[in-house]
Design an enzyme around this catalytic site. Structure first.
Site, PDB file in Angstrom:
ATOM      1  CG  HIS A 136      -1.793  -1.140   1.429  1.00  0.00           C
ATOM      2  ND1 HIS A 136      -2.954  -1.334   0.710  1.00  0.00           N
ATOM      3  CD2 HIS A 136      -1.705  -2.206   2.269  1.00  0.00           C
ATOM      4  CE1 HIS A 136      -3.545  -2.453   1.111  1.00  0.00           C
ATOM      5  NE2 HIS A 136      -2.815  -3.003   2.044  1.00  0.00           N
TER       6      HIS A 136
HETATM    7  O1  RIB Z   1      -5.130  -0.243   4.694  1.00  0.00           O
HETATM    8  C1  RIB Z   1      -3.744  -0.185   4.472  1.00  0.00           C
HETATM    9  C2  RIB Z   1      -3.108   0.834   5.362  1.00  0.00           C
HETATM   10  O2  RIB Z   1      -3.325   0.477   6.719  1.00  0.00           O
HETATM   11  C3  RIB Z   1      -1.585   0.905   5.191  1.00  0.00           C
HETATM   12  O3  RIB Z   1      -1.142   2.219   5.450  1.00  0.00           O
HETATM   13  C4  RIB Z   1      -1.086  -0.025   6.245  1.00  0.00           C
HETATM   14  O4  RIB Z   1       0.231   0.316   6.707  1.00  0.00           O
HETATM   15  C5  RIB Z   1      -2.076   0.221   7.347  1.00  0.00           C
HETATM   16  O5  RIB Z   1      -1.668   1.391   8.039  1.00  0.00           O
END
Ligand code: RIB
Ligand code: CA
Length: 310
Positions: free
Chosen positions: A239
């Protein structure tokens, strides 16, 4: 490019920090930590560890909010492990934490740097950013852009059927940020679910074979276990580094300006990002919402820049 990374490390946060520190185009003015994946003490320790793994003990790290604006903290040890950075052998960081609160650092940087030159890259819950906007409203007009990982539209949610974790944890903070008027660039699950840490890609990262890449490989091998089980895919969604990749190579991404509002009232859909992708309302288009990405180009960039670290 001058940026502040606001983060809750998190293995994917670590990849984002390493990508930024390995990119000469970017000057990281500071890293601010927030409670999210794990409690603040751990996200802060993890941010210091990642800087040290990257050979960048010069980077300033400031601790921020230890809980959301109004709600109880929700964490994600199930995905990130109890340390939040499970995978590699961890250590007590030698890098000292900066004095002062993260929110004050964000305000100071935005007020002292030339207006419109500093980008904020929040990759955790938006609590610190919202607090800065509340404490010093003048910063809103001085932010170059907020490039955030959060939300989901076609992909909906990951922590609930309708909400992505970062927005879910502090929906009130997200509502403040999405209404602040600063240029917003949103990297939602619709993009991040397309950048999977496949075996081949992790092997290429491992082959970089420096301290940072070796540690990141172990983080990804841990982190993808949970995601492969959940999504039945080869690898998990990486992500957070999509925010830094967008700064470096916006041509790798595709999206459109949309109105985005945040659900803060409903229990069922708390934290949902309501994206008017088809333009069915006349609400103002407050965010560039990205949906597509050249995944191979993204991993080429990440792998190449990791090689610049120690
Ligand atoms: O949903 C993904 C996010 O949530 C990313 O930033 C991961 O590190 C968690 O913080
Ligand atoms: Ca994160």
């Amino acid at each position: 490019m001058k940026i502040i990374i606001d983060t809750d490390p998190g293995q994917d946060d670590a990849a984002a920090i390493m990508l930024a520190l390995g990119s000469p185009e970017i000057e990281v003015l500071g890293i601010t930590t927030v409670a999210g994946n794990v409690p603040l003490a751990l996200t802060t320790r993890n941010a210091l560890i990642v800087c040290e793994l990257s050979g960048r003990t010069d980077v300033k790290v400031f601790a921020g909010a230890d809980q959301p604006l109004r709600r109880a903290l929700v964490t994600a040890e199930h995905a990130h492990g109890k340390t939040g950075l499970d995978g590699p052998e961890l250590f007590e960081p030698a890098v000292p934490l900066q004095d002062g609160h993260a929110v004050d650092f964000i305000i100071e940087a935005l007020m002292n740097e030339a207006s419109g030159t500093v980008s904020l890259c929040p990759i955790g819950p938006l609590t610190n950013i919202a607090l800065a906007l509340q404490k010093e409203p003048a910063v809103a007009g001085r932010i170059k852009q907020i490039v955030l990982m959060g939300g989901g539209y076609f992909e909906q949610g990951n922590i609930t059927p309708s909400a992505e974790f970062n927005i879910y944890v502090d929906p009130e903070a997200a509502a403040i940020v999405f209404a602040c008027g600063a240029p917003l660039v949103m990297l939602p699950l619709d993009v991040t679910h397309k950048v999977l840490t496949t075996k081949l890609r992790v092997e290429r990262i491992r082959a970089v074979d420096n301290r940072a890449a070796r540690a990141l490989t172990q983080m990804l091998l841990f982190y993808e276990r949970f995601n492969e089980e959940k999504y039945g895919t080869d690898g998990g969604p990486l992500h957070d580094p999509t925010t830094i990749a967008w700064l470096l190579r916006p041509d790798l991404f595709k999206g459109r300006m949309c109105n985005v509002e945040i659900e803060t009232k409903s229990n069922l859909t708390r934290g949902a990002t309501v994206v008017d992708w088809w333009g069915v309302t006349d609400r103002g288009k407050n965010a560039l919402v990205l949906r597509d990405v050249n995944a191979d180009g993204f991993f080429d960039l990440l792998t190449e820049r990791l090689a610049n670290l120690e």
